[in-house]
Design a protein around this motif. Sequence first.
Motif, short mmCIF file in Angstrom:
data_model
loop_
_atom_site.label_atom_id
_atom_site.label_comp_id
_atom_site.label_asym_id
_atom_site.label_seq_id
_atom_site.Cartn_x
_atom_site.Cartn_y
_atom_site.Cartn_z
N MET A 211 55.35 37.21 22.43
CA MET A 211 54.71 38.46 22.88
C MET A 211 55.58 39.38 23.72
O MET A 211 56.63 39.29 23.70
N PRO A 212 55.06 40.71 23.77
CA PRO A 212 55.97 41.93 24.19
C PRO A 212 56.55 41.54 25.60
O PRO A 212 56.01 41.08 26.28
N GLU A 213 57.49 42.33 25.84
CA GLU A 213 58.27 42.40 27.09
C GLU A 213 57.13 42.80 28.34
O GLU A 213 57.58 42.17 29.36
N ASP A 214 56.25 43.48 28.10
CA ASP A 214 55.34 43.95 29.16
C ASP A 214 54.13 43.13 29.12
O ASP A 214 52.96 43.61 29.70
N PHE A 215 54.22 41.86 28.50
CA PHE A 215 53.06 40.99 28.55
C PHE A 215 52.19 40.83 30.01
O PHE A 215 51.21 40.71 29.98
N GLU A 216 53.18 40.74 30.96
CA GLU A 216 52.43 40.58 32.28
C GLU A 216 51.53 41.67 32.73
O GLU A 216 50.55 41.42 33.54
N LEU A 217 51.91 42.85 32.16
CA LEU A 217 50.82 43.93 32.29
C LEU A 217 49.40 43.85 31.90
O LEU A 217 48.42 43.96 32.53
N LEU A 218 49.35 42.93 30.80
CA LEU A 218 48.05 42.68 30.19
C LEU A 218 47.48 41.49 31.12
O LEU A 218 45.94 41.72 31.30
N ILE A 219 48.17 40.64 31.71
CA ILE A 219 47.74 39.88 32.65
C ILE A 219 47.11 40.44 34.01
O ILE A 219 46.04 40.09 34.30
N ASN A 220 47.82 41.39 34.30
CA ASN A 220 47.26 42.12 35.24
C ASN A 220 45.97 42.89 35.13
O ASN A 220 45.07 43.28 35.96
N LYS A 221 45.87 43.37 33.76
CA LYS A 221 44.52 44.12 33.50
C LYS A 221 43.66 43.17 33.45
O LYS A 221 42.44 43.58 34.04
N TRP A 222 43.82 41.98 33.01
CA TRP A 222 42.81 41.09 33.15
C TRP A 222 42.28 40.36 34.49
O TRP A 222 41.15 40.56 35.11
N THR A 223 43.37 40.40 35.32
CA THR A 223 42.96 39.97 36.71
C THR A 223 42.16 40.99 37.31
O THR A 223 41.06 41.00 38.15
N LEU A 224 42.60 42.46 37.06
CA LEU A 224 42.25 43.76 37.73
C LEU A 224 40.70 43.77 37.46
O LEU A 224 39.62 43.80 38.13
N GLU A 225 40.42 43.67 36.11
CA GLU A 225 39.09 43.68 35.43
C GLU A 225 38.00 42.75 36.23
O GLU A 225 37.01 42.96 36.46
N SER A 226 38.66 41.44 36.28
CA SER A 226 37.91 40.32 36.74
C SER A 226 37.45 40.52 38.13
O SER A 226 36.38 40.22 38.64
N ILE A 227 38.44 41.08 39.08
CA ILE A 227 38.36 40.92 40.34
C ILE A 227 37.56 42.36 40.83
O ILE A 227 36.77 42.15 41.62
N THR A 228 37.50 43.25 39.93
CA THR A 228 36.81 44.39 40.29
C THR A 228 35.24 43.92 39.80
O THR A 228 34.47 44.36 40.60
N PHE A 229 35.23 43.20 38.84
CA PHE A 229 33.66 42.76 38.72
C PHE A 229 33.22 42.01 39.79
O PHE A 229 32.04 42.21 40.14
N LEU A 230 34.06 41.02 40.00
CA LEU A 230 33.54 40.09 41.27
C LEU A 230 33.06 40.95 42.64
O LEU A 230 32.30 40.56 43.15
N ALA A 231 33.99 41.99 42.83
CA ALA A 231 33.99 42.57 44.03
C ALA A 231 33.02 43.61 44.12
O ALA A 231 31.88 43.77 44.99
N ILE A 232 32.75 44.31 42.83
CA ILE A 232 31.47 45.62 42.99
C ILE A 232 30.72 45.36 41.51
O ILE A 232 30.21 46.66 41.41
N ASP A 233 30.77 44.42 40.99
CA ASP A 233 29.72 44.35 39.94
C ASP A 233 29.91 45.42 38.76
O ASP A 233 28.98 45.73 38.08
N LYS A 234 31.33 45.96 38.49
CA LYS A 234 31.39 47.03 37.54
C LYS A 234 32.48 46.50 36.75
O LYS A 234 33.58 46.02 37.13
N ARG A 235 32.35 46.69 35.48
CA ARG A 235 33.13 46.57 34.36
C ARG A 235 33.91 47.92 34.17
O ARG A 235 33.36 48.94 33.89
N ILE A 236 35.31 47.88 34.58
CA ILE A 236 35.84 49.30 34.77
C ILE A 236 36.62 49.70 33.48
O ILE A 236 37.01 50.57 33.26
N GLY A 237 36.53 48.45 32.50
CA GLY A 237 37.16 49.03 31.16
C GLY A 237 38.86 48.94 31.39
O GLY A 237 39.30 49.52 30.20
N CYS A 238 39.45 48.00 31.77
CA CYS A 238 41.08 47.83 31.69
C CYS A 238 41.32 47.31 30.53
O CYS A 238 42.25 47.61 30.10
N LEU A 239 40.50 46.43 29.79
CA LEU A 239 40.70 45.63 28.92
C LEU A 239 40.45 46.34 27.27
O LEU A 239 40.48 45.73 26.27
#
Length: 536
Positions: A211-239
């Motif tokens: 996995m690349p040097e910045d793999f944790e950025l992908l983890i951040n994208k997943w948590t951001l996508e998940s938490i925004t969906f949980l908080a405001i019912d919206k898929r924002i398209g991070c992934l």
Amino acid sequence: MIPRTMLNFQIRRSIATSHLNSRSSVEAIETKATYYQEQIDKYQDDEKPSNWNESKPYNSIPGPKPWPIVGNIWRFFYGEFKGKNMAEISKHLRNTYGDIVVLNKLIGIPDKVFLYNAEDIEKMHRNEGLWPQRDALHSILYYRTVLRKDIFQDKPGLTAMQGQDWFKFRTVVNPILMQPRTTIKYVGQMDTIADDFLRQIHRLYEINPEMPEDFELLINKWTLESITFLAIDKRIGCLEDHPTEEIQTFLASTVGVFKQMYKLDVLPSLWKVYSTKDWKLFVKHMDFITNTLLKYVDEAFQSVKDNPEIKDKFNKSIFDKFLELDRKVAITMAIDMMTGGIDTTSKTFAATLYFLSTNQGPQTKLREELKMLMPNKNTPITAEILEKAKYLKAAIKESTRLAPIAVGNMRKTQKALVLSGYQIPKGVDLLSGAIALHHDDKQFKDSKKYMPERFLRTTTCEYSVKNTNPFVFLPFGFGSRSCVGKRLANLELEIALAKIVRNYYLDWKRPEMKFNTTLIYGTADPLRYHLRAVED
Ligand code: HEM
């Protein structure tokens, strides 16, 4: 007169059982909170514990001796703390001064009393009162209560509120976020988001199995996508393969804001004296996050108004329930969920992947469990699967033992206490030495070893967590002020981890990972683990 214990019980029960979803319910809470405040005021005592007079005075608690004028702050620049992170400083304090240590005279920062004795930690929590107090990050507090008062007004959010205001807000939010049936409702959606995360991992795998040097950025994208969906019912398209510019800035701001909070709230900084470059960057990120969320909340608010389909109680989302209370609650909670739910979940996930990559035995056991529960690699995850996946849960818990996100849990004393034979006045900041204890062989046998079995009910040997005082291991905090997102975080973590381990063998070929504390504790080197696809 109501005895204090009875009052505590009544309030706890009211926090736990409220099913509040209308404005009149909010008013009911106001009335209740005022009533309880009056009762508490009557009992606000400055009385001391019975053994107070025989105990040693506060100023004799061991700890580094402050110098005139510069106090203890110089130690971070030239002395024993230089180059150490907070986890290392906490361990150093324990090794040098013992089980109770005061770190005082930090210029502008209140004294911190570190506790390394499980009984003292238990006493701290058992005496935290009805409205436990944990200091807020001052940057967030100032931003919400002064700079953006226009939005937050009297509700700066759970992380920033104290006392009666915190109680009222938390009472409203608890039944919405913390009930198991809420979590179950989101299994399918979180499964879909985890599939998108897995698809991105697969793209990387096809380019390079490491996995690349910045793999944790992908983890951040997943948590951001998940938490925004949980908080405001919206898929924002991070992934998505090509997120919009707005989403890229949103992601960069959420990552950036944590870096700035570390610089402003943990490292020495002059932002309270004048508007430093770091402060300005923090405000820029916060403004972008706040304004984007405001826009999303308002769009969703409008769409609910335009399409007033009647949803039954079970089908209402977290966001529907927040909006029913009012728009301000929805915005405040969305921002609180972002602040509390991205870095924490990401760092826990990164640590778990690292521990599994470096511990093939537990990884194989986990995959065996998953193969039984998920006969196909792409079997959708269900609530039943999660219920049965005991080793999966244990694997995550063991990661939070070795790499808890908090150096320790903090409480301001609500009344005078005696701890380890020392007098602790009311209003002192206590900090449990969680990391030091998690890594202590006396608390956990072979404490450096990653061993999910510790957390299995079926384990009865000396490795079992049952041999440890439960107040030593509190990764989500304790009591009525504990993490409000605990269930949601575990849901996200369990689903994504199950998918990755069911689909790939994980391996680690680089030097041992370093861990560090910035705002939170976690992996410090790039997460360059190797993948190999599971065939069946
Ligand atoms: C693995 C992930 C997480 C860990 C380890 C974690 C841990 C914690 C801890 C230790 C606290 C302090 C508790 C105390 O003082 O007793 C806390 C508070 C909090 N967490 Fe989490 N958290 C996680 C994920 C989340 C998520 C996903 C959310 C979003 C819903 C969230 C929102 C919050 C909030 C709002 C508070 C403040 C609660 C209050 O003061 O009333 N956390 N968390």
